[in-house]
Motif scaffolding. Structure first.
Motif, mmCIF file in Angstrom:
data_model
loop_
_atom_site.group_PDB
_atom_site.id
_atom_site.type_symbol
_atom_site.label_atom_id
_atom_site.label_comp_id
_atom_site.label_asym_id
_atom_site.label_seq_id
_atom_site.Cartn_x
_atom_site.Cartn_y
_atom_site.Cartn_z
ATOM 1 N N PHE A 73 8.596 5.629 10.914
ATOM 2 C CA PHE A 73 8.663 4.296 10.330
ATOM 3 C C PHE A 73 9.199 3.348 11.394
ATOM 4 C CE2 PHE A 73 9.142 6.010 5.794
ATOM 5 C CZ PHE A 73 7.957 5.452 5.358
ATOM 6 N N LEU A 74 8.647 2.142 11.462
ATOM 7 C CA LEU A 74 9.135 1.141 12.408
ATOM 8 C C LEU A 74 9.780 -0.017 11.656
ATOM 9 C CD1 LEU A 74 6.202 0.941 14.995
ATOM 10 C CD2 LEU A 74 8.141 2.519 14.920
ATOM 11 N N ASN A 75 10.937 -0.464 12.165
ATOM 12 C CA ASN A 75 11.637 -1.581 11.542
ATOM 13 C C ASN A 75 12.539 -2.241 12.574
ATOM 14 O OD1 ASN A 75 13.567 -3.168 9.906
ATOM 15 N ND2 ASN A 75 12.587 -2.138 8.178
ATOM 16 N N PRO A 76 12.432 -3.563 12.748
ATOM 17 C CA PRO A 76 13.273 -4.251 13.735
ATOM 18 C C PRO A 76 14.767 -4.096 13.486
ATOM 19 C CG PRO A 76 11.487 -5.679 13.015
ATOM 20 C CD PRO A 76 11.479 -4.482 12.100
ATOM 21 N N LEU A 77 15.180 -3.776 12.232
ATOM 22 C CA LEU A 77 16.594 -3.651 11.895
ATOM 23 C C LEU A 77 17.094 -2.211 11.934
ATOM 24 C CD1 LEU A 77 16.883 -6.113 8.860
ATOM 25 C CD2 LEU A 77 17.272 -6.566 11.277
ATOM 26 N N ALA A 78 16.306 -1.309 12.439
ATOM 27 C CA ALA A 78 16.659 0.116 12.361
ATOM 28 C C ALA A 78 18.017 0.424 12.968
ATOM 29 C CB ALA A 78 15.582 0.960 13.047
ATOM 30 N N ARG A 79 18.454 -0.332 13.967
ATOM 31 C CA ARG A 79 19.744 -0.042 14.604
ATOM 32 C C ARG A 79 20.880 -0.913 14.074
ATOM 33 N NH1 ARG A 79 16.801 -0.104 19.856
ATOM 34 N NH2 ARG A 79 17.677 -2.177 20.168
ATOM 35 N N GLN A 80 20.572 -1.858 13.177
ATOM 36 C CA GLN A 80 21.595 -2.832 12.794
ATOM 37 C C GLN A 80 22.235 -2.590 11.433
ATOM 38 O OE1 GLN A 80 18.940 -6.346 13.955
ATOM 39 N NE2 GLN A 80 20.976 -7.177 14.230
ATOM 40 N N ALA A 81 21.419 -2.257 10.434
ATOM 41 C CA ALA A 81 21.935 -2.252 9.060
ATOM 42 C C ALA A 81 22.348 -0.846 8.638
ATOM 43 C CB ALA A 81 20.879 -2.792 8.106
ATOM 44 N N GLY B 113 0.821 -1.203 0.000
ATOM 45 C CA GLY B 113 0.000 0.000 0.000
ATOM 46 C C GLY B 113 0.854 1.250 0.000
ATOM 47 N N TRP B 114 0.264 2.377 0.407
ATOM 48 C CA TRP B 114 0.992 3.641 0.465
ATOM 49 C C TRP B 114 1.958 3.609 1.648
ATOM 50 C CZ3 TRP B 114 0.480 6.307 -3.761
ATOM 51 C CH2 TRP B 114 -0.722 6.288 -4.473
ATOM 52 N N MET B 115 3.233 3.668 1.376
ATOM 53 C CA MET B 115 4.222 3.607 2.447
ATOM 54 C C MET B 115 4.610 5.017 2.866
ATOM 55 S SD MET B 115 6.679 0.405 1.481
ATOM 56 C CE MET B 115 5.968 -1.163 0.963
ATOM 57 N N GLN B 116 4.265 5.376 4.091
ATOM 58 C CA GLN B 116 4.602 6.690 4.612
ATOM 59 C C GLN B 116 4.655 6.611 6.135
ATOM 60 O OE1 GLN B 116 1.466 9.552 3.674
ATOM 61 N NE2 GLN B 116 0.049 7.861 3.311
ATOM 62 N N PRO B 117 5.438 7.503 6.782
ATOM 63 C CA PRO B 117 5.517 7.493 8.245
ATOM 64 C C PRO B 117 4.145 7.742 8.859
ATOM 65 C CG PRO B 117 7.225 8.889 7.285
ATOM 66 C CD PRO B 117 6.284 8.540 6.181
ATOM 67 N N SER B 118 3.921 7.185 10.060
ATOM 68 C CA SER B 118 2.621 7.295 10.711
ATOM 69 C C SER B 118 2.800 7.411 12.219
ATOM 70 C CB SER B 118 1.773 6.066 10.380
ATOM 71 O OG SER B 118 0.531 6.091 11.054
ATOM 72 N N THR B 119 1.756 7.881 12.887
ATOM 73 C CA THR B 119 1.749 7.908 14.360
ATOM 74 C C THR B 119 1.025 6.702 14.942
ATOM 75 O OG1 THR B 119 -0.249 9.276 14.346
ATOM 76 C CG2 THR B 119 1.870 10.433 14.460
ATOM 77 N N THR B 120 0.329 5.936 14.108
ATOM 78 C CA THR B 120 -0.355 4.728 14.570
ATOM 79 C C THR B 120 0.270 3.507 13.904
ATOM 80 O OG1 THR B 120 -2.054 4.903 12.842
ATOM 81 C CG2 THR B 120 -2.516 5.942 14.958
ATOM 82 N N HIS B 121 0.489 2.469 14.696
ATOM 83 C CA HIS B 121 1.221 1.305 14.221
ATOM 84 C C HIS B 121 0.555 0.033 14.733
ATOM 85 C CE1 HIS B 121 4.442 4.236 13.378
ATOM 86 N NE2 HIS B 121 4.146 4.727 14.567
ATOM 87 N N THR B 122 0.061 -0.781 13.812
ATOM 88 C CA THR B 122 -0.567 -2.047 14.185
ATOM 89 C C THR B 122 0.494 -3.133 14.247
ATOM 90 O OG1 THR B 122 -2.627 -1.382 13.112
ATOM 91 C CG2 THR B 122 -2.333 -3.729 13.576
ATOM 92 N N CYS B 123 0.565 -3.815 15.368
ATOM 93 C CA CYS B 123 1.547 -4.879 15.530
ATOM 94 C C CYS B 123 1.268 -5.989 14.521
ATOM 95 C CB CYS B 123 1.508 -5.425 16.955
ATOM 96 S SG CYS B 123 2.634 -6.817 17.226
ATOM 97 N N ASP B 124 2.300 -6.386 13.763
ATOM 98 C CA ASP B 124 2.118 -7.426 12.756
ATOM 99 C C ASP B 124 2.087 -8.813 13.380
ATOM 100 O OD1 ASP B 124 4.782 -6.166 13.033
ATOM 101 O OD2 ASP B 124 5.525 -7.921 11.961
ATOM 102 N N ALA B 125 2.285 -8.917 14.707
ATOM 103 C CA ALA B 125 2.214 -10.217 15.384
ATOM 104 C C ALA B 125 0.881 -10.421 16.096
ATOM 105 C CB ALA B 125 3.362 -10.351 16.382
#
Length: 252
Positions: free
Chosen positions: A243-251, A219-231
């Motif tokens: 933007f949320l990403n589990p790898l934000a501090r690694q890569a 879909g439309w990828m853009q930063p947001s203030t609401t985030h639904t857990c994908d789990a």
């Protein structure tokens, strides 16, 4: 800074690369046919490729310029387009993403590219063994004359403590400090960095289940203030558009 058009060139199949660099503009010649690849279109093309959506070249019916869908518009097919050249709206017959490089291979009179193949080339990295490590997700070339499939995986650069580049190869799976990298999250991280425009990209555990949240990949990828857990599906909030990403501090 470095250009957005990266070029690999070999004099013959299997030979060592004699060109491995990035440029603002590249002109590709095949006989009398010439294709100009410039940074804006190449960056938008990469975003679409990394998000898995096809592109087509659409000419504006008002001014005849070929349109480029940039940033979030390169992530989701849509019917209404705003021309970069004349500023007027036009519609396609079906949802699409426009990029002048969509048929560059064919316009040059080249056979279709062979495609990609996921590599089976494991790599285990320990941060303390190197002075620096950088990783990128691979994506298909805009124009390719390779006779074998392109490698699909994680491209890794690693420098020794003496500053020498000792790893320059595409690997999969890649383990960093004992944790295997999620390649889909790495591909999304590359897109997020292109689209962020100053918005933070962070690692955020879900308040309900503690699972690191991954922003939507379609879909439309853009930063947001609401985030639904994908789990677990719980809704989380951030004060800033993020933007949320589990790898934000690694890569890198």
């Amino acid at each position: 800074g470095r250009g957005k058009v990266h070029v690999h060139r070999r004099s013959s199949p299997g030979a060592v690369k004699d060109l491995d660099d990035s440029f603002d503009i590249v002109r590709m010649h095949n006989g009398e046919e010439v294709e100009v690849v410039e940074g804006m279109a190449a960056g938008a093309y990469a975003v679409s490729q990394l998000t898995g959506v096809p592109v087509v070249p659409l000419a504006c019916p008002h001014c005849s310029e070929v349109h480029i869908d940039e940033l979030m518009f390169a992530t989701n097919q849509h019917v209404k387009h705003l021309c970069n050249a004349c500023g007027r709206n036009f519609r396609d017959k079906q949802p699409s993403i426009s990029n002048p490089l969509g048929d560059a291979q064919a316009r040059l009179g080249l056979a279709p590219a062979v495609g990609e193949k996921q590599v089976d080339r494991p790599l285990k990295l320990v941060s303390d063994d190197y002075s620096g490590i950088a990783m990128w997700p691979s994506n298909p070339a805009i124009i390719s004359t390779m006779t074998r499939p392109e490698d699909r995986g994680v491209h890794v650069h690693a420098w020794s403590n003496d500053g020498e580049l000792v790893i320059d190869e595409t690997h999969s799976p890649v383990t960093l400090d004992g944790e295997e990298l999620d390649e889909s999250a790495l591909r999304l991280l590359a897109v997020q960095r292109e689209l962020a425009d100053g918005a933070p990209i962070v690692r955020l555990p879900c308040e309900e289940c503690d699972h690191p949240i991954l922003s939507p990949t379609t879909g439309w990828m853009q930063p947001s203030t609401t985030h639904t857990c994908d789990a677990c599906g719980a809704e989380n909030r951030t004060r800033r558009k993020t933007f949320l990403n589990p790898l934000a501090r690694q890569a890198a």
